[in-house]
Design a protein around this motif. Structure first.
Motif, short mmCIF file in Angstrom:
data_model
loop_
_atom_site.label_atom_id
_atom_site.label_comp_id
_atom_site.label_asym_id
_atom_site.label_seq_id
_atom_site.Cartn_x
_atom_site.Cartn_y
_atom_site.Cartn_z
N TYR A 211 0.83 -1.21 0.00
CA TYR A 211 0.00 0.00 0.00
C TYR A 211 0.86 1.26 0.00
N SER A 212 1.93 1.25 0.78
CA SER A 212 2.85 2.38 0.80
C SER A 212 4.21 1.88 1.25
N GLU A 213 5.24 2.71 1.10
CA GLU A 213 6.59 2.32 1.48
C GLU A 213 6.70 2.06 2.97
N GLU A 214 6.00 2.89 3.79
CA GLU A 214 6.05 2.72 5.23
C GLU A 214 5.45 1.38 5.66
N PHE A 215 4.27 1.07 5.11
CA PHE A 215 3.64 -0.21 5.43
C PHE A 215 4.50 -1.39 4.97
N GLU A 216 5.15 -1.24 3.84
CA GLU A 216 5.99 -2.32 3.32
C GLU A 216 7.17 -2.57 4.26
N GLN A 217 7.81 -1.50 4.75
CA GLN A 217 8.94 -1.67 5.67
C GLN A 217 8.50 -2.32 6.97
N ILE A 218 7.36 -1.89 7.50
CA ILE A 218 6.86 -2.46 8.76
C ILE A 218 6.56 -3.94 8.59
N THR A 219 5.86 -4.31 7.53
CA THR A 219 5.47 -5.72 7.33
C THR A 219 6.69 -6.60 7.06
N ASN A 220 7.69 -6.08 6.34
CA ASN A 220 8.90 -6.87 6.09
C ASN A 220 9.65 -7.15 7.39
N LEU A 221 9.74 -6.15 8.27
CA LEU A 221 10.40 -6.35 9.57
C LEU A 221 9.64 -7.34 10.44
N LEU A 222 8.32 -7.23 10.43
CA LEU A 222 7.50 -8.17 11.21
C LEU A 222 7.66 -9.60 10.70
N THR A 223 7.74 -9.75 9.39
CA THR A 223 7.94 -11.08 8.80
C THR A 223 9.26 -11.68 9.26
N LYS A 224 10.33 -10.89 9.27
CA LYS A 224 11.64 -11.38 9.71
C LYS A 224 11.60 -11.80 11.18
N VAL A 225 10.97 -10.97 12.03
CA VAL A 225 10.86 -11.29 13.46
C VAL A 225 10.11 -12.60 13.65
N SER A 226 8.98 -12.75 12.94
CA SER A 226 8.17 -13.96 13.07
C SER A 226 8.93 -15.19 12.63
N GLN A 227 9.66 -15.09 11.50
CA GLN A 227 10.40 -16.25 10.99
C GLN A 227 11.51 -16.66 11.94
#
Length: 459
Positions: A211-227
């Motif tokens: 949706y936006s660059e900010e949302f993309e950065q947040i979701t990518n970081l959350l994905t790494k933490v979860s993995q």
């Protein structure tokens, strides 16, 4: 600058128009080629069958009309000069010479001549397939043809379907444009849901937003933490499973060993106690009891030797002492020894008596002994042993082994579940397989339920 919904609309419109053109073109050429190739293949088969029907007494005109009525295709028969000698759809006397038609000339150089061209006789586009034959010393060209129809209608139908799908998708796009204002709320809710899942056992491992660059950065970081969290939990779970599996294997081994040792020890204890408590026992009974104690002591010793051998083979510590071994002599000695315990059983040894192999005689004797003992245990009829230069096979007509059991039957401590009366350690075929692998031999097992089994050692 364009508005967001205008960008979305233009991109999707361009994408689906491109997709429509590509799919349409691919579909057109695929259907066209499939139709033509299928027709060619069918014509070639038909020509071969028609050629078999032509004899010196065959009326070619009648044959042409029969093919027209039965197969609904056009047939033309020509002589070596290209003159029409039979035709199913036109008066042959009015037709031109065909000697230099493309398909006729191809048939002179190849097995079959094929072409698609306009027919001046029928004023239609036709597919032609021709083959040249020599019948009764005369050259005859057999040509089949068929009108090329239906392609345009099929493509038009497919195009309409794709257009309907495209229109429906565009309607969906318009609906999505009106819901843009709720997108931020949706993305926020998605992130909150993802964070909540990290506190639970079943964690989500992936989240992404364009949706936006900010949302993309947040979701990518959350994905790494979860993995990272999931990876650590998997490692912990894997370690736990390894411990559980090791404990289960240990329990299985202890259970199998205790089961095998329990009966001989019970016999030794029972008879020993009787001898100690009753000093007035008859001398014959005392000898009988002592024999029982001795035999069970031998059984315990054999069990211990079997366990030690299995551990050596499993740990790849067993060495070979090979020499030339006469298979017939070795097998005969082993059978005679086994028949002491199985006096009512017959063993028939078949094959050559001079077959020799390079093997460790002691270890290979264990292989043959185990295979014959299995045959004695699981069958009641005579046992056949076949010896050749390439293999030795032990064949019985017993209860057989299920296919599911065959996959695991050479595993350590594995026992066939349905044979509840089987009191073995589950090491027999494990030892057989390991010893054969040490010799670079191969064990092949074939079995049918209630029909018997064949255990073949391939050299």
């Amino acid at each position: 600058m364009l508005k967001f919904h205008q960008i979305v609309l233009r991109k999707f419109l361009a994408l689906f128009l491109t997709l429509f053109l590509i799919v349409g073109a691919i579909t057109y050429y695929w259907i066209y080629e499939y139709y033509i190739n299928s027709s060619k293949k069918a014509f070639k088969q038909d020509i071969e069958l028609i050629a078999l029907q032509i004899t010196p007494s065959t009326n070619l005109d009648t044959l042409a009309q029969n093919i027209k009525q039965k197969l609904h295709i056009r047939i033309t028969l020509l002589d070596a000069e290209g003159n029409v000698i039979a035709e199913s759809h036109k008066d042959k006397t009015t037709m031109e010479n065909h000697r230099y038609r493309k398909e006729i000339m191809q048939a002179d150089e190849q097995e079959f001549g094929t072409t698609i061209r306009h027919s001046h006789t029928l004023n239609k586009n036709l597919l032609y397939v021709v083959k040249k034959y020599t019948i009764n010393g005369k050259t005859v060209y057999i040509r089949l043809s068929k009108e090329v129809v239906g392609i345009e209608a099929q493509i038009l139908s497919l195009g309409m379907k794709i257009a309907i799908v495209l229109i429906l998708f565009l309607i969906a796009i318009f609906i999505m444009v009106y819901k843009i204002n709720t997108q931020v709320q949706y993305e926020t809710h998605k992130i909150v849901t993802f964070l909540k899942s990290l506190t639970k056992k079943e964690k989500l491992t992936y989240i992404h937003s364009n949706y936006s660059e900010e949302f993309e950065q947040i979701t990518n970081l959350l994905t790494k933490v979860s993995q990272i969290l999931v990876k650590k939990e998997k490692q912990k779970s894997k370690y736990t499973q390894t411990l559980l599996k090791a404990n289960k294997q240990k329990d299985d081994i202890i259970s199998a060993i205790s089961h095998e040792f329990k009966n001989p020890i019970a016999v030794v204890n029972g008879y020993s106690q009787t001898l100690l408590e009753d000093e007035t026992l008859n001398i014959q009974i005392r000898k009988k009891f002592l024999t029982k104690i001795y035999n069970n002591g031998l059984k315990l010793s054999k069990l211990i030797d079997t366990l030690r051998l299995s551990m050596k083979l499993d740990g790849e510590q067993q060495t070979l002492s090979t020499k030339k071994v006469n298979l017939h002599h070795l097998t005969l000695d082993l059978v005679q020894n086994l028949q002491i315990n199985y006096p009512q059983r017959d063993v028939i040894i078949e094959g050559k008596k001079d077959v020799t192999i390079q093997a460790d005689e002691t270890l290979f004797g264990i292989v043959i002994t185990n295979l014959i003992e299995n045959a004695f245990k699981y069958s009641e009829d005579e046992i056949h042993i076949k010896i050749t230069q390439k293999y030795i096979a032990v064949i019985d007509t017993g209860i057989g082994i299920d296919d599911k059991e065959l996959k695991n039957i050479t595993e350590k401590f594995y026992r066939v579940h349905k044979n509840s009366w089987n009191n073995s350690l589950g090491l027999g075929l494990f030892l057989v397989n390991k010893i054969l692998l040490l010799h670079n031999f191969k064990l092949e097992i074939k079995s049918q339920i209630n029909k018997g089994s064949t255990f073949k050692v391939i050299f």
